[in-house]
Design an enzyme around this catalytic site. Sequence first.
Site, mmCIF file in Angstrom:
data_model
loop_
_atom_site.group_PDB
_atom_site.id
_atom_site.type_symbol
_atom_site.label_atom_id
_atom_site.label_comp_id
_atom_site.label_asym_id
_atom_site.label_seq_id
_atom_site.Cartn_x
_atom_site.Cartn_y
_atom_site.Cartn_z
ATOM 1 N N MET A 36 0.854 -1.191 0.000
ATOM 2 C CA MET A 36 0.000 0.000 0.000
ATOM 3 C C MET A 36 0.892 1.243 0.000
ATOM 4 O O MET A 36 0.452 2.331 0.387
ATOM 5 C CB MET A 36 -0.933 -0.013 1.209
ATOM 6 C CG MET A 36 -1.890 -1.214 1.157
ATOM 7 S SD MET A 36 -3.427 -0.965 2.035
ATOM 8 C CE MET A 36 -2.827 -0.710 3.672
ATOM 9 N N HIS A 43 9.664 -3.481 3.040
ATOM 10 C CA HIS A 43 9.188 -3.749 1.679
ATOM 11 C C HIS A 43 10.363 -4.057 0.745
ATOM 12 O O HIS A 43 10.295 -4.957 -0.080
ATOM 13 C CB HIS A 43 8.451 -2.524 1.107
ATOM 14 C CG HIS A 43 7.189 -2.168 1.837
ATOM 15 N ND1 HIS A 43 7.049 -1.010 2.563
ATOM 16 C CD2 HIS A 43 5.997 -2.813 1.925
ATOM 17 C CE1 HIS A 43 5.832 -0.955 3.069
ATOM 18 N NE2 HIS A 43 5.167 -2.034 2.707
HETATM 19 O O1 PAF Z 1 0.024 -5.694 3.647
HETATM 20 C C1 PAF Z 1 -0.412 -4.811 2.884
HETATM 21 O O2 PAF Z 1 0.256 -3.828 2.580
HETATM 22 C C2 PAF Z 1 -1.818 -4.953 2.327
HETATM 23 O O3 PAF Z 1 -2.664 -5.544 3.249
HETATM 24 C C3 PAF Z 1 -1.873 -5.680 0.979
HETATM 25 C C4 PAF Z 1 -1.397 -7.131 1.104
HETATM 26 C C5 PAF Z 1 -1.002 -4.957 -0.041
HETATM 27 C C6 PAF Z 1 -3.312 -5.694 0.454
HETATM 28 O O4 PAF Z 1 -3.802 -4.407 0.280
#
Ligand code: PAF
Length: 289
Positions: A36, A43
């Site tokens: 998100m 990430h």
């Molecule tokens: O973990 C996240 O950032 C969100 O829950 C995801 C998996 C991208 C779904 O919107």
Amino acid sequence: MSETFNLYLFKSEKQLTPFLQKEKKEGKKIGFVPTMGALHRGHISLIDKAKTECDIVVCSIFVNPTQFNNAKDLEKYPRPIEHDMEMLLAAGCTVLYLPSSNEIYPEGKPLLKEYDLGYFDKVLEAAFRPGHFQGVANVVFRLLKKVESDILYLGRKDFQQIQVIRKMIEIEKIPILIESCEIVREASGLAMSSRNVRLSEDAWHNASVISQTLFFLVEKRNEFNSIKTLRTEGIKRLKAIPDSILEYLEVCDEETLRPIEIFIEGKPSVILTAIWVDGVRLIDNVLIS
Ligand code: PAF
């Protein structure tokens, strides 16, 4: 000499699909990291992992409205897209898929499919965030249909989310491998999260007690005479964090997420918590294997 990378930016499936199909025809392996945005080193560690195992790495950024059960939380969710793109470029991610809400929910007001997620949709996160996992399952299904990757990379900080996505993938019979990746932490032990930027300096410091408590409980687990007393000690330490509201601290079976009463040799378990600090909701967990 440092490597230079290209980052393809696709805002629609119309652009994304032909690109990926061409790569797949050439036998390339696709790795997918759904996010998100408000990217951090956690990430990037997923992108790095995907890069070592796949030829093409797709990262999506979509702040999914259907998984927020609190309108304020959705509104306050950070969206530093320029910075995110710089991070992805530097990390050597191949594709950024940046869909609009209309692309993901063309029906306008999202019509969510109701998944039978069983126990995972009743406890822990689900108990405090009603509807959250239905939103997650729906959006990840829609994203996977568009990206059709070989491997899906998910961070273990969202432990229950991984179980939920596994269940959805089983229900939808999607041929994909899930890789659950290590939690990345600040030097203080605080689990990296896009929400951490909303913590004041003091709160950021105080929030490190969350992971310190979890690590303490794991290390000293054999010194407590029961899981009940271990939980009581953990709750006491977490509740002592200034300006905090504890939602849960539970010791569960790693696979089923059912609470356990004793640790059993060879049966992995997990301690999970969710706590508000300084008005920011934080989650963390540690595995006991
Ligand atoms: O973990 C996240 O950032 C969100 O829950 C995801 C998996 C991208 C779904 O919107």
